[in-house]
Each structure stands twice: as structure tokens, then as C-alpha cells.
Design a protein around this motif. Structure first.
Motif, PDB file in Angstrom:
ATOM      1  N   GLN A   1      41.604  40.853  29.191  1.00 15.72           N
ATOM      2  CA  GLN A   1      41.331  39.432  29.049  1.00 15.72           C
ATOM      3  C   GLN A   1      39.821  39.258  28.829  1.00 15.72           C
ATOM      4  N   GLU A   2      39.351  38.036  28.786  1.00 19.16           N
ATOM      5  CA  GLU A   2      37.931  37.790  28.532  1.00 19.16           C
ATOM      6  C   GLU A   2      37.091  38.220  29.738  1.00 19.16           C
ATOM      7  N   GLY A   3      36.365  39.320  29.608  1.00 13.46           N
ATOM      8  CA  GLY A   3      35.466  39.785  30.657  1.00 13.46           C
ATOM      9  C   GLY A   3      36.136  40.507  31.802  1.00 13.46           C
ATOM     10  N   LEU A   4      37.464  40.621  31.769  1.00 17.41           N
ATOM     11  CA  LEU A   4      38.175  41.306  32.846  1.00 17.41           C
ATOM     12  C   LEU A   4      39.416  41.972  32.292  1.00 17.41           C
TER      13      LEU A   4
ATOM     14  N   ALA B   1      42.456  56.399  34.156  1.00 21.84           N
ATOM     15  CA  ALA B   1      42.513  56.242  32.702  1.00 21.84           C
ATOM     16  C   ALA B   1      42.511  54.771  32.299  1.00 21.84           C
ATOM     17  N   LEU B   2      43.201  53.940  33.059  1.00 28.20           N
ATOM     18  CA  LEU B   2      43.221  52.507  32.777  1.00 28.20           C
ATOM     19  C   LEU B   2      41.839  51.892  33.008  1.00 28.20           C
ATOM     20  N   ALA B   3      41.147  52.333  34.074  1.00 25.93           N
ATOM     21  CA  ALA B   3      39.800  51.843  34.342  1.00 25.93           C
ATOM     22  C   ALA B   3      38.849  52.235  33.218  1.00 25.93           C
ATOM     23  N   ASP B   4      39.035  53.429  32.688  1.00 21.61           N
ATOM     24  CA  ASP B   4      38.214  53.874  31.563  1.00 21.61           C
ATOM     25  C   ASP B   4      38.434  52.979  30.355  1.00 21.61           C
ATOM     26  N   GLU B   5      39.680  52.638  30.083  1.00 21.44           N
ATOM     27  CA  GLU B   5      39.969  51.762  28.947  1.00 21.44           C
ATOM     28  C   GLU B   5      39.370  50.381  29.156  1.00 21.44           C
ATOM     29  N   ALA B   6      39.423  49.883  30.409  1.00 23.11           N
ATOM     30  CA  ALA B   6      38.802  48.589  30.696  1.00 23.11           C
ATOM     31  C   ALA B   6      37.315  48.626  30.373  1.00 23.11           C
ATOM     32  N   GLY B   7      36.652  49.717  30.787  1.00 20.33           N
ATOM     33  CA  GLY B   7      35.230  49.847  30.516  1.00 20.33           C
ATOM     34  C   GLY B   7      34.929  49.918  29.032  1.00 20.33           C
ATOM     35  N   VAL B   8      35.753  50.625  28.287  1.00 22.08           N
ATOM     36  CA  VAL B   8      35.567  50.734  26.837  1.00 22.08           C
ATOM     37  C   VAL B   8      35.625  49.369  26.174  1.00 22.08           C
ATOM     38  N   HIS B   9      36.471  48.491  26.709  1.00 21.19           N
ATOM     39  CA  HIS B   9      36.616  47.149  26.139  1.00 21.19           C
ATOM     40  C   HIS B   9      35.646  46.141  26.759  1.00 21.19           C
TER      41      HIS B   9
ATOM     42  N   ALA C   1      35.291  45.193  29.914  1.00 20.58           N
ATOM     43  CA  ALA C   1      35.787  44.409  31.045  1.00 20.58           C
ATOM     44  C   ALA C   1      35.059  44.847  32.311  1.00 20.58           C
ATOM     45  N   GLY C   2      34.187  44.011  32.827  1.00 19.07           N
ATOM     46  CA  GLY C   2      33.381  44.380  33.991  1.00 19.07           C
ATOM     47  C   GLY C   2      34.131  44.359  35.295  1.00 19.07           C
ATOM     48  N   THR C   3      35.200  43.591  35.351  1.00 15.02           N
ATOM     49  CA  THR C   3      35.996  43.483  36.575  1.00 15.02           C
ATOM     50  C   THR C   3      37.434  43.862  36.270  1.00 15.02           C
ATOM     51  N   LEU C   4      38.026  44.604  37.180  1.00 11.36           N
ATOM     52  CA  LEU C   4      39.407  45.051  37.029  1.00 11.36           C
ATOM     53  C   LEU C   4      40.216  44.489  38.189  1.00 11.36           C
ATOM     54  N   TYR C   5      41.376  43.923  37.893  1.00 12.26           N
ATOM     55  CA  TYR C   5      42.274  43.392  38.912  1.00 12.26           C
ATOM     56  C   TYR C   5      43.582  44.175  38.914  1.00 12.26           C
ATOM     57  N   ALA C   6      44.215  44.211  40.072  1.00  9.14           N
ATOM     58  CA  ALA C   6      45.528  44.823  40.204  1.00  9.14           C
ATOM     59  C   ALA C   6      46.344  44.004  41.188  1.00  9.14           C
TER      60      ALA C   6
END
Length: 211
Positions: A141-144, A168-176, A178-183
Motif C-alpha cells: 500500500q502507500e508507504g506500508l 522474504a516478504l519483509a525484503d519485498e516490502a523494503g524493495v517497494h 514500504a517503511g512500515t510492515l503490518y501483520a
């Protein structure tokens, strides 16, 4: 207002997306679009404006769900109960800074990691000798970003293979970017996430009309 409250439109849309559900912002919350497989679901912060109106609507819609994100779960249960709604589910909302997470998957020998973009989310899958053993989903999403659907073939593999999928999912978030990750996880799964750098931010309580 807490960061998770400000970011509710993003993480709620992402959470629904990794379930394969489309959504739209409605008032102060997000609503999952009703389809042939599921009823409407309304996600709002509690306490918050607009909740009374949605609670009244859900009470009149069999199968519809009101999900309240809150740091006061006891009072939220009392609130919903007083309006005739019954608890139908509970989960935990966790958050982490993407830069603070391990983004290098610890893969077993002879394992391969594959990623695939789909319409509502991206999939990460680990396979051994071309046999899938673990997978997970991420919605940017936008920024996350929001992860979900983390599964392993065997419950005994949840610790190491599940952790590899999350990395691996956190890595993809960083590539895009996304500074914050939610679960969103089951309450019994919280400890495994907090041990690797996640922070519980809210409880998600889902309510519906009594059957």
C-alpha cells in the motif's frame, strides 16, 4: 492519534487484499466489498466516530461483520455486546519498521525461493526439489505493506520456514519502499513475531449479529 490509527485505511485494505478481498474507504473506516463468497466487513478504529452507525447496520445484516481495531478490547466487547452484537473472531495487529527486520531468508539446503505478482497481492513461496513447503502473501500500500497467509506444509516447520517466508516478504516490502510492515495474526502466534522484532499495536475484534 497512534500511527496504526492514522494508517488504518492502508493496513485494513492490505489485510483484506492478502485474503483475496477487494475493499473501499467508507467514512472513517474500510469496507470489504461483498461477493459470492463473503459478506461485507467493516473495519474501524474504536473508540471512533461512525462506529455506532455501522454497528446498527451490521445488526440488521445477517453475515455482515464489524471489526474494531482497539487497544481497549474489554471495553470494545462491552460496547458491542450492549448493541446486541456477538464476538465472531479475534486477531492481533502487529507492526514493525521494515529496516529493523531480518530480510535474509534462512533457507534449508536444496530450497528455492520464488515470487509471483497476482492481482491483489504478491506471493512468496519456498520449495524443496520443486515441492512447495511454505508460502506467504504481501500487499503493498502507500508507504506500508501488509503480510498474511503465511503457511507451512507441516506445523513443525512453522518456526524456521515460516520465519524464512516472513523475511522474504519483509525484503519485498523494503524493495517497494514500504517503511512500515503490518501483520494480522492469531493471538497464539503473537509471541513468535515479537521475538523477531514485531510490536503488538492493537487487538482486532470482529462482531456480527447473533445467529
Amino acid at each position: 492519534m497512534a500511527e496504526w490509527q492514522d494508517a488504518l485505511p492502508g493496513w485494513a485494505a492490505g489485510w483484506l487484499a492478502v485474503q483475496g478481498r477487494t475493499s473501499a474507504v467508507e467514512g472513517n473506516g474500510v469496507v470489504a466489498v461483498q461477493d459470492v463468497e463473503s459478506q461485507a466487513e467493516y473495519i474501524l478504529a474504536w473508540p471512533g466516530t461512525g462506529v455506532d452507525h455501522v454497528a446498527a447496520m451490521v445488526l440488521k445484516q445477517p453475515g455482515a461483520v464489524l471489526t474494531l481495531a482497539t487497544t481497549e478490547p474489554g471495553q470494545a466487547r462491552e460496547y458491542a455486546g450492549a448493541r446486541g452484537l456477538a464476538v465472531v473472531g479475534e486477531a492481533a495487529l502487529l507492526a514493525a519498521r521494515t529496516d529493523d527486520l531480518d530480510t535474509v531468508p534462512a533457507l534449508p539446503e536444496d530450497a528455492q525461493l520464488a515470487e509471483a505478482p497476482l492481482e491483489l497481492y504478491d506471493v512468496v513461496e519456498i520449495s524443496v526439489f520443486d515441492h512447495p513447503v511454505a508460502s506467504g502473501r504481501i500487499s503493498i500500500q502507500e508507504g506500508l505493506a501488509v503480510i498474511g497467509g503465511v503457511r507451512t506444509q507441516s506445523p513443525d516447520d512453522a518456526d524456521h520456514l515460516g520465519a524464512a517466508v516472513v523475511a522474504a516478504l519483509a525484503d519485498e516490502a523494503g524493495v517497494h519502499g514500504a517503511g512500515t510492515l503490518y501483520a494480522v495474526v492469531d493471538p497464539q502466534g503473537v509471541a513468535g513475531y515479537t521475538a523477531s522484532g514485531w510490536t503488538p499495536t492493537a487487538v482486532l475484534l470482529s462482531f456480527g449479529a447473533p445467529s
